[in-house]
Scaffold this active site. Structure first.
Site, PDB file in Angstrom:
ATOM      1  N   GLU A   9      -1.182  -0.883  -4.872  1.00  0.00           N
ATOM      2  CA  GLU A   9      -2.447  -0.209  -5.162  1.00  0.00           C
ATOM      3  C   GLU A   9      -2.242   0.685  -6.384  1.00  0.00           C
ATOM      4  OE1 GLU A   9      -5.033   1.457  -1.993  1.00  0.00           O
ATOM      5  OE2 GLU A   9      -4.780   3.326  -3.077  1.00  0.00           O
ATOM      6  N   ASP A  59       0.875  -1.176   0.000  1.00  0.00           N
ATOM      7  CA  ASP A  59       0.000   0.000   0.000  1.00  0.00           C
ATOM      8  C   ASP A  59       0.911   1.224   0.000  1.00  0.00           C
ATOM      9  OD1 ASP A  59      -2.333   1.539   0.162  1.00  0.00           O
ATOM     10  OD2 ASP A  59      -2.228   1.613   2.349  1.00  0.00           O
ATOM     11  N   ASP A  90      -3.098   0.584   6.738  1.00  0.00           N
ATOM     12  CA  ASP A  90      -2.125   0.446   5.637  1.00  0.00           C
ATOM     13  C   ASP A  90      -1.699  -1.005   5.463  1.00  0.00           C
ATOM     14  OD1 ASP A  90      -1.557   2.713   7.669  1.00  0.00           O
ATOM     15  OD2 ASP A  90      -1.077   3.642   5.756  1.00  0.00           O
TER      16      ASP A  90
END
Lengths: 163, 163
Positions: free
Chosen positions: A66, A7, A139
Site C-alpha cells: 500500500e 498491507d 489487514d
C-alpha cells in the site's frame, strides 16, 4: 504469475500471495504478521525476518504494498512508514519488482470505483479469488486486494513481460 | 565511550562519531551519505549498506538518531521515516543500544535551551568538540549534536553502565 501483496504496519502486517493463470485468480497463501509492543528497532527486525521468510517460501514474481498518505495520527503514521521502509528494503534485496498502490487505486482496480466502501472491496476479493468466506482480518483482505490490483492490471496490459 | 549520531533522511544522511573520555568530547569521524534520485527501495538498500559499513568501521558503543515529528510536507516525511526504519533495523541487528532525541531535546542538552537557534547549536558543537571550523553541512552538524546529546547525558547520569 505470482504476486505478493503487503498491507504495511508496525503492529500488524497483512500479506497475501495471489496467482494469476490467464484471467483466473487464485489465493495461494495469506496471513498476518504481528509484533508485540516493545522497542521499535526490535519490532522492525522481526518484520525483516518474517518477510524474508515469506518471500523465500512463496517465491513471488512481484511484490506490491500500500502507498502511504498521511492525514491524521502522525505518530502511528511514522511507525507505519518505518515498517514500510524495512519492507521495501527486503524487496530491494530480493531483486523483485516493487509497486505501491494507493487505496483509491486498489478500489478502482477491484470494484471500478476509487471511493468504494471497504466491504464492497472485500466482497469482490472473495469472489475474484473464489474463497468460501471473506478473508479476515481486514489487514489480510487489504493485502490480497493489493496483490489482485497488480494481477488485474498486468492482465489488462499485455506485452509488458508480466504474463 | 563512543557514540554514533545519525541525522536521518532518504537523500542525505548525516553521521558523526563522538568519543567521550571523562568530560572531554572528541569527534572521531563524521560524514554525509547521499543517495541519487531513483526508486526508493534501491535508495533504502544503499543506506542499509553504507550504515552497516559505518557501524563496522567505527564500532560505537551506542547509536542515536533524531526523533521524527511530522508537521508539514508529509511526502518528504514518509521518505525520511522509511529511511529511519532501515537505520533502526541496522542498529537492531548490531545489538547496540538505540536512542531517539527530538530537536528540542538536542538543543536543551547542547546549549541549555530547547528553542535555541541552529547557529547557536552549531557553535557549541564546534566548541565542545574543539573543531577548527563549524561542521558542515547542516546534516553532519546535526548528527554530531545528536551524538553529543547522548554523551553529555550519560556523563551527567552516572551508574547507568554507560561510562
Amino acid at each position: 504469475m505470482v504476486v505478493l501483496g503487503i498491507d504495511p504496519g508496525l503492529e500488524r502486517i497483512g500479506w497475501g500471495v495471489v496467482e494469476r493463470c490467464g484471467s483466473q485468480m487464485k489465493a495461494l497463501a495469506f496471513g498476518l504478521v504481528t509484533t508485540p509492543k516493545g522497542p521499535t528497532p526490535e519490532r522492525l527486525a522481526m518484520i525483516h525476518a518474517e518477510l524474508t521468510g515469506i518471500l523465500e517460501k512463496h517465491g513471488p514474481d512481484a511484490v506490491c504494498t500500500e502507498k502511504l498518505f498521511f492525514a491524521k495520527n502522525q505518530t502511528t503514521a511514522i511507525d507505519v512508514a518505518k515498517a514500510l521502509g524495512v519492507i521495501q528494503l527486503v524487496i530491494s534485496h530480493s531483486g523483485l519488482p516493487c509497486m505501491e498502490f494507493s487505496p483509491p487505486e486498489v478500489k478502482s482496480a477491484i470494484v471500478g470505483n476509487g471511493a468504494a466502501e471497504k466491504k464492497q472491496v472485500q466482497y469482490m476479493v472473495q469472489k475474484l479469488l473464489g474463497l468460501a468466506q471473506p478473508p479476515r482480518p481486514d489487514d489480510v483482505a487489504d493485502a490480497l486486494a493489493i496483490a489482485l490490483t497488480y494481477a488485474l492490471r498486468s492482465s489488462a496490459v499485455r506485452g509488458l513481460g508480466q504474463t
